[in-house]
Design a protein around this motif. Structure first.
Motif, PDB file in Angstrom:
ATOM      1  N   MET A  18     -51.558   5.672  48.802  1.00  0.00           N
ATOM      2  CA  MET A  18     -51.378   5.063  47.781  1.00  0.00           C
ATOM      3  C   MET A  18     -50.306   4.848  47.965  1.00  0.00           C
ATOM      4  O   MET A  18     -48.783   3.713  47.834  1.00  0.00           O
ATOM      5  CB  MET A  18     -52.003   4.735  46.452  1.00  0.00           C
ATOM      6  N   GLY A  19     -49.454   6.344  47.926  1.00  0.00           N
ATOM      7  CA  GLY A  19     -48.344   6.632  47.991  1.00  0.00           C
ATOM      8  C   GLY A  19     -46.989   6.112  48.931  1.00  0.00           C
ATOM      9  O   GLY A  19     -46.311   5.553  49.060  1.00  0.00           O
ATOM     10  N   LEU A  20     -48.034   6.092  50.409  1.00  0.00           N
ATOM     11  CA  LEU A  20     -47.238   6.265  51.506  1.00  0.00           C
ATOM     12  C   LEU A  20     -48.025   4.957  51.543  1.00  0.00           C
ATOM     13  O   LEU A  20     -45.857   4.051  52.438  1.00  0.00           O
ATOM     14  CB  LEU A  20     -47.993   6.604  52.199  1.00  0.00           C
ATOM     15  N   LEU A  21     -48.367   3.689  51.292  1.00  0.00           N
ATOM     16  CA  LEU A  21     -47.531   2.527  51.970  1.00  0.00           C
ATOM     17  C   LEU A  21     -47.118   1.538  50.360  1.00  0.00           C
ATOM     18  O   LEU A  21     -47.005   1.017  51.092  1.00  0.00           O
ATOM     19  CB  LEU A  21     -49.561   1.625  51.173  1.00  0.00           C
ATOM     20  N   THR A  22     -47.113   2.375  49.465  1.00  0.00           N
ATOM     21  CA  THR A  22     -46.337   1.897  48.280  1.00  0.00           C
ATOM     22  C   THR A  22     -44.475   2.161  48.620  1.00  0.00           C
ATOM     23  O   THR A  22     -43.582   0.895  48.578  1.00  0.00           O
ATOM     24  CB  THR A  22     -45.889   2.380  46.632  1.00  0.00           C
ATOM     25  N   ALA A  23     -44.165   2.772  49.428  1.00  0.00           N
ATOM     26  CA  ALA A  23     -43.252   3.443  49.717  1.00  0.00           C
ATOM     27  C   ALA A  23     -42.955   2.026  50.577  1.00  0.00           C
ATOM     28  O   ALA A  23     -41.673   1.549  51.149  1.00  0.00           O
ATOM     29  CB  ALA A  23     -42.937   4.603  50.530  1.00  0.00           C
ATOM     30  N   GLY A  24     -43.356   2.056  51.846  1.00  0.00           N
ATOM     31  CA  GLY A  24     -43.543   1.037  52.567  1.00  0.00           C
ATOM     32  C   GLY A  24     -43.003   0.035  52.668  1.00  0.00           C
ATOM     33  O   GLY A  24     -42.100  -1.264  53.538  1.00  0.00           O
ATOM     34  N   ALA A  25     -43.996  -0.397  52.053  1.00  0.00           N
ATOM     35  CA  ALA A  25     -44.337  -1.870  51.455  1.00  0.00           C
ATOM     36  C   ALA A  25     -42.897  -2.077  50.348  1.00  0.00           C
ATOM     37  O   ALA A  25     -42.054  -3.423  50.728  1.00  0.00           O
ATOM     38  CB  ALA A  25     -45.142  -2.510  50.469  1.00  0.00           C
ATOM     39  N   SER A  76     -50.396  -5.510  52.926  1.00  0.00           N
ATOM     40  CA  SER A  76     -50.132  -4.446  52.247  1.00  0.00           C
ATOM     41  C   SER A  76     -49.831  -4.407  50.670  1.00  0.00           C
ATOM     42  O   SER A  76     -50.135  -3.591  50.056  1.00  0.00           O
ATOM     43  CB  SER A  76     -48.798  -4.027  52.757  1.00  0.00           C
ATOM     44  N   PHE A  77     -49.500  -5.067  49.899  1.00  0.00           N
ATOM     45  CA  PHE A  77     -50.046  -5.687  48.538  1.00  0.00           C
ATOM     46  C   PHE A  77     -51.107  -5.997  48.422  1.00  0.00           C
ATOM     47  O   PHE A  77     -51.665  -5.218  47.852  1.00  0.00           O
ATOM     48  CB  PHE A  77     -48.328  -6.459  48.253  1.00  0.00           C
ATOM     49  N   VAL A  78     -51.942  -6.575  49.054  1.00  0.00           N
ATOM     50  CA  VAL A  78     -53.270  -6.423  48.586  1.00  0.00           C
ATOM     51  C   VAL A  78     -53.600  -5.192  48.791  1.00  0.00           C
ATOM     52  O   VAL A  78     -54.590  -4.523  48.379  1.00  0.00           O
ATOM     53  CB  VAL A  78     -53.710  -7.319  48.832  1.00  0.00           C
ATOM     54  N   ALA A  79     -53.674  -4.192  49.827  1.00  0.00           N
ATOM     55  CA  ALA A  79     -54.208  -3.055  50.012  1.00  0.00           C
ATOM     56  C   ALA A  79     -53.925  -2.040  49.037  1.00  0.00           C
ATOM     57  O   ALA A  79     -54.265  -0.905  48.574  1.00  0.00           O
ATOM     58  CB  ALA A  79     -53.608  -2.366  51.457  1.00  0.00           C
ATOM     59  N   ILE A  80     -52.150  -1.666  48.634  1.00  0.00           N
ATOM     60  CA  ILE A  80     -51.457  -1.252  47.517  1.00  0.00           C
ATOM     61  C   ILE A  80     -52.572  -1.479  46.293  1.00  0.00           C
ATOM     62  O   ILE A  80     -53.024  -0.046  45.567  1.00  0.00           O
ATOM     63  CB  ILE A  80     -50.395  -1.276  47.159  1.00  0.00           C
ATOM     64  N   THR A  81     -52.701  -3.106  46.170  1.00  0.00           N
ATOM     65  CA  THR A  81     -53.763  -3.049  44.423  1.00  0.00           C
ATOM     66  C   THR A  81     -55.640  -2.061  45.100  1.00  0.00           C
ATOM     67  O   THR A  81     -55.997  -2.060  44.165  1.00  0.00           O
ATOM     68  CB  THR A  81     -53.936  -4.664  44.437  1.00  0.00           C
ATOM     69  N   VAL A  82     -55.720  -2.525  46.648  1.00  0.00           N
ATOM     70  CA  VAL A  82     -56.949  -2.456  46.233  1.00  0.00           C
ATOM     71  C   VAL A  82     -57.050  -0.479  45.986  1.00  0.00           C
ATOM     72  O   VAL A  82     -58.030  -0.032  45.845  1.00  0.00           O
ATOM     73  CB  VAL A  82     -58.037  -2.672  47.959  1.00  0.00           C
ATOM     74  N   LEU A  83     -56.333  -0.206  47.056  1.00  0.00           N
ATOM     75  CA  LEU A  83     -56.966   1.556  46.612  1.00  0.00           C
ATOM     76  C   LEU A  83     -56.632   2.294  45.291  1.00  0.00           C
ATOM     77  O   LEU A  83     -56.614   2.889  44.725  1.00  0.00           O
ATOM     78  CB  LEU A  83     -55.589   2.153  47.327  1.00  0.00           C
ATOM     79  N   VAL A  84     -55.629   1.355  44.078  1.00  0.00           N
ATOM     80  CA  VAL A  84     -55.533   1.086  42.964  1.00  0.00           C
ATOM     81  C   VAL A  84     -56.694   1.546  42.213  1.00  0.00           C
ATOM     82  O   VAL A  84     -57.331   1.949  42.094  1.00  0.00           O
ATOM     83  CB  VAL A  84     -54.293   0.381  42.145  1.00  0.00           C
TER      84      VAL A  84
END
Length: 190
Positions: free
Chosen positions: A122-129, A169-177
């Motif tokens: 989630m941290g990696l994806l948040t940084a990229g997005a 990407s932001f949907v995936a961040i929400t799903v990871l949370v």
């Protein structure tokens, strides 16, 4: 109920709520975990593909001079594609473990490993997005104090694709949370 308002012991037992077994709740959480992992994997895959295939070329007044925009021209967008690809591979590789949790609901250590791994991803994806969102914002609106012009007025198709790729990407961040919260709930029920 007996005459005179006295409550019989059998009436008390009938009025108690029936508790939901922990195994059933854990199994439902595990199925939801698997479903959300598939959704997040599809979101990151779609984002990586949309960003990775975004390019547009504009002709100039001379026939041999052309302006081109590609995601590879900006390192931030390249990082976005790499981060989404890594997270997508991780989510696909974590699917068998999620299936194991459906079958064996008492697994605790593997859930802890998934929580830690999900948090890192989630941290990696948040940084990229977030980095890509900053570049997309500059592409749309520019920055007059640093002489960045808004090039989305010229490269409409390119900007639409890179803006759309941020959604997955932001949907995936929400799903990871949600996955992290659900795994924590599943562990706390033990």
């Amino acid at each position: 109920m007996k005459a005179g308002g006295a409550v019989d012991a059998t009436d008390k037992e009938a009025s108690k709520p029936i508790p939901i077994p922990k195994v059933r709740v854990s199994r439902v959480l595990s199925v939801l975990d698997l479903t959300l992992r598939v959704v997040a994997a599809l979101g990151t895959l779609a984002s990586a593909i949309a960003m990775g295939t975004s390019r547009e070329t504009l002709p100039f007044a001379a026939q041999f001079v052309r302006f081109r925009a590609r995601y590879k021209d900006l390192p931030t967008l390249t990082f976005f594609v790499i981060a989404n690809s890594i997270v997508c591979v991780y989510l696909v590789l974590s699917l068998p473990l999620s299936v194991v949790h459906i079958i064996w609901t008492a697994a605790k250590n593997s859930r802890i490993v998934l929580i830690i791994s999900d948090t890192v991803m989630m941290g990696l994806l948040t940084a990229g997005a977030s980095a890509a969102a900053a570049i997309v914002y500059l592409a749309h609106y520019g920055n007059s104090s640093t002489n960045w012009f808004a090039f989305c007025r010229q490269f409409n198709s390119f900007c639409e694709r890179i803006s759309g790729s941020l959604i997955g990407s932001f949907v995936a961040i929400t799903v990871l949370v949600l996955l992290i919260i659900m795994s924590s709930v599943a562990i706390s029920r033990r």
